[in-house]
Design a protein around this motif. Structure first.
Motif, PDB file in Angstrom:
ATOM      1  N   MET A 191      -7.365   4.160  -0.196  1.00 20.03           N
ATOM      2  CA  MET A 191      -5.997   3.700   0.076  1.00 20.03           C
ATOM      3  C   MET A 191      -5.404   4.454   1.254  1.00 20.03           C
ATOM      4  N   ALA A 247      -6.947   3.058   4.297  1.00 16.95           N
ATOM      5  CA  ALA A 247      -6.409   1.719   4.540  1.00 16.95           C
ATOM      6  C   ALA A 247      -5.004   1.825   5.129  1.00 16.95           C
ATOM      7  N   MET A 297      -0.399  -4.127   4.971  1.00 15.95           N
ATOM      8  CA  MET A 297      -1.371  -4.802   4.108  1.00 15.95           C
ATOM      9  C   MET A 297      -1.610  -3.999   2.825  1.00 15.95           C
ATOM     10  N   VAL A 298      -1.570  -2.695   2.920  1.00 15.48           N
ATOM     11  CA  VAL A 298      -1.738  -1.869   1.725  1.00 15.48           C
ATOM     12  C   VAL A 298      -0.615  -2.170   0.735  1.00 15.48           C
ATOM     13  N   GLU A 299       0.579  -2.333   1.265  1.00 17.62           N
ATOM     14  CA  GLU A 299       1.714  -2.666   0.415  1.00 17.62           C
ATOM     15  C   GLU A 299       1.544  -4.066  -0.184  1.00 17.62           C
ATOM     16  N   ASN A 300       0.997  -4.976   0.633  1.00 18.20           N
ATOM     17  CA  ASN A 300       0.745  -6.334   0.144  1.00 18.20           C
ATOM     18  C   ASN A 300      -0.222  -6.353  -1.033  1.00 18.20           C
ATOM     19  N   LEU A 301      -1.016  -5.284  -1.155  1.00 13.44           N
ATOM     20  CA  LEU A 301      -1.978  -5.227  -2.254  1.00 13.44           C
ATOM     21  C   LEU A 301      -1.377  -4.535  -3.480  1.00 13.44           C
ATOM     22  N   GLY A 302      -0.074  -4.278  -3.435  1.00 12.60           N
ATOM     23  CA  GLY A 302       0.584  -3.726  -4.612  1.00 12.60           C
ATOM     24  C   GLY A 302       0.538  -2.212  -4.699  1.00 12.60           C
ATOM     25  N   VAL A 303       0.299  -1.555  -3.562  1.00 13.44           N
ATOM     26  CA  VAL A 303       0.258  -0.094  -3.574  1.00 13.44           C
ATOM     27  C   VAL A 303       1.617   0.433  -3.112  1.00 13.44           C
ATOM     28  N   ASP A 304       2.140   1.408  -3.841  1.00 13.71           N
ATOM     29  CA  ASP A 304       3.414   2.031  -3.485  1.00 13.71           C
ATOM     30  C   ASP A 304       3.169   2.973  -2.315  1.00 13.71           C
TER      31      ASP A 304
END
Lengths: 236, 287
Positions: free
Chosen positions: B170, B173, B180-187
């Motif tokens: 992460m 990334a 995009m990292v946020e788009n994958l649900g990562v805070d």
């Protein structure tokens, strides 16, 4: 059937330019919905407003009965929404395998309907590319990886922006087949694309956006009845 | 220079290089992932050293001081990121410079106010004092070997965390495409807090373990910051692998030049940097 998503009167601006002028529509759970429109009409912005990437100035987004309009993007995604953006969002420093592993998680109910192995089963092309970096893949492979990565978050709502754009016809066909599989698995899906023929057959409902407004919202039958109007609106 | 002196200097150079890596890795990690250039990074090194002094004096145990100071450093990192750095993500580099230079002044004032301006020292812990016989004629201080070993353990742990764990994926990334990292649900904001706190911790850790072998003086943070910049620039901004290789090169060149060419030793690492940038303008390992 209950609505998984309700979009009410979205008004979204990019700087000084007003992109969305009150976009509203509902999506029922399990439905596959197309959003059509010419370039620059507000399709991608509609998706980004739903996801909080381009927060709307007014209007609301109700997801599974809950108002998520003010939530940060990552929290919306945690409620089992997945997004495959235009441009695919590859990481240049992660391998294909790492793209899948870093995204994988159970959904909010603790279920994992999609596993790493299942994704590779659906996209066997990726197996040979596991150690390649995301940006080293061909356009089609990148798209498969982007969809596979999204599936590994085990979404209830999948949002695909231009998933087949710029791909060779054979690859395109492969992507459509996978989207059909996803549909059959019961995941609600929003698809932004330009291929009316495929969308007509694949999606239950269709939304046409012109200049930031929904000018058509109906099922495939109604779409066929209004074919002339739709095609006129899509023609450049 | 005879062989034994050559070998001892090599060990010194490697030990100094590993220590530089400890500090520079935090600087380059924070820059690579978060796009934040923390000019107060050297101050964290200084604070680590002074905390080690304070708690060693207070508790009488360097190891206890090690643990307490390390924990405080982590906390300082979290607080600085949550309350100050968080306002920088959408601003330009000038604002980063203003804020982090301001932090240097604040930490220097704290240091001067709490501990005064006279040089201070920490004793080498008894368990690690003394020397070890490497050959019949060469002895080497155990504590310096301990520092090198600790740095290697940290380097390996960092390598494994960044390359083999989900957190590391992460982080990488986030370096590539944070939206995009946020788009994958990562805070992403939590991820940034973790990364910044690790960065501060690494610099302070270097300060803590250095305390018994350097003298604690005002301005020690700035001095080390400049060497770190040389390391980070040579290695390639944002590259941890680059920081590792560059830190070893800088450590060895700096050590040998001060023995062999004392007249130019103060400029040797800058000459080295200039030469490397002539050949590789992006640094050794820039993506």
């Amino acid at each position: 059937m209950s609505n998984i998503l309700e979009v009410h009167g979205l008004q979204t601006l990019y700087g000084a330019s007003h992109i969305l002028h009150g976009v509203s529509f509902d999506i029922k759970a399990g439905e596959t919905v197309s959003i059509m429109g010419r370039n620059g009409m507000g399709k991608s912005t509609t998706l980004k407003s739903i996801l909080g990437i381009a927060p709307p100035r007014s209007g609301s987004v109700i997801y599974k009965g809950e108002d998520i309009t003010r939530l940060p993007t990552w929290k919306r995604m945690r409620q089992d929404i997945a997004y495959v953006p235009e441009g695919r969002g590859m990481f240049h420093n992660l391998t294909v395998k790492e793209h899948l592993l870093m995204a994988a998680r159970k959904n909010s109910r603790g279920e994992a309907n999609w596993t790493y192995d299942q994704v590779l089963e659906v996209f066997p092309r990726l197996i040979e590319r596991l150690t390649n970096k995301g940006t080293q893949l061909s356009g089609g492979e990148q798209q498969m990886l982007a969809i596979g990565r999204a599936l590994l978050t085990n979404p209830d709502l999948l949002i695909l922006d231009e998933a087949t754009e710029g791909l060779a016809p054979l690859i395109r066909k492969e992507i459509w087949q996978v989207i059909r599989k996803i549909k059959d698995s019961g995941v609600s899906t929003i698809i932004v694309d330009k291929n009316i023929k495929v969308l007509n057959e694949l999606c239950e409902m269709h939304i046409l956006i012109v200049k930031g407004k929904v000018v058509f919202n109906g099922d495939s039958e109604t779409l066929n009845e209004n074919k002339e109007f739709i095609e006129q609106s899509l023609a450049v | 220079m005879d062989t034994s002196l050559f070998l001892v200097q090599l060990l010194n150079g490697v030990q100094y290089g590993l220590l530089l890596f400890l500090i520079a890795s935090g600087l380059t990690l924070v820059f690579g992932v978060m796009g934040i250039l923390n000019l107060a990074h050297g101050s964290m090194y200084m604070i680590g050293a002074y905390l080690a002094y304070y708690f060693t004096t207070l508790t009488g145990s360097f190891f206890l001081a090690f643990i307490i100071s390390g924990s405080i450093a982590l906390l300082i990192g979290i607080v600085i990121e949550r309350f100050l750095i968080i306002h920088l993500y959408k601003r330009d580099h000038l604002d980063q410079v203003l804020l982090t230079v301001g932090l240097i002044f604040i930490f220097n004032s704290i240091q001067s106010f709490v501990w005064g301006n006279d040089p201070l020292g920490v004793e080498v812990p008894a368990l690690l004092s003394g020397s070890i016989k490497l050959t019949d004629i060469i002895e080497y201080p155990i504590y310096r070997l301990f520092i090198s070993a600790l740095c290697i353990v940290v380097a390996v742990s960092m390598y494994l965390t960044i390359n083999k764990t989900k957190l590391g994926m992460m982080i990488r990334a986030g370096e590539s495409d944070r939206a995009m990292v946020e788009n994958l649900g990562v805070d992403i904001s939590k991820l940034f807090t973790i990364v910044f706190a690790i960065g501060v911790f690494l610099a302070s850790l270097a300060g803590i373990v250095s305390a018994p072998i350097v003298s604690l003086v005002p301005g020690m943070g700035e001095h080390v910051l400049i060497s770190c910049f040389v390391v980070v620039v040579i290695g390639g901004l944002g590259s941890i692998k680059g920081a590792f290789v560059a830190a070893l090169i800088v450590g060895i060149v700096d050590t040998y030049s001060s023995v062999l060419l004392p007249q130019i030793s103060s400029m040797s690492i800058y000459l080295l940097m200039a030469l490397i940038l002539l050949v590789k303008p992006q640094g050794l390992f820039k993506n």
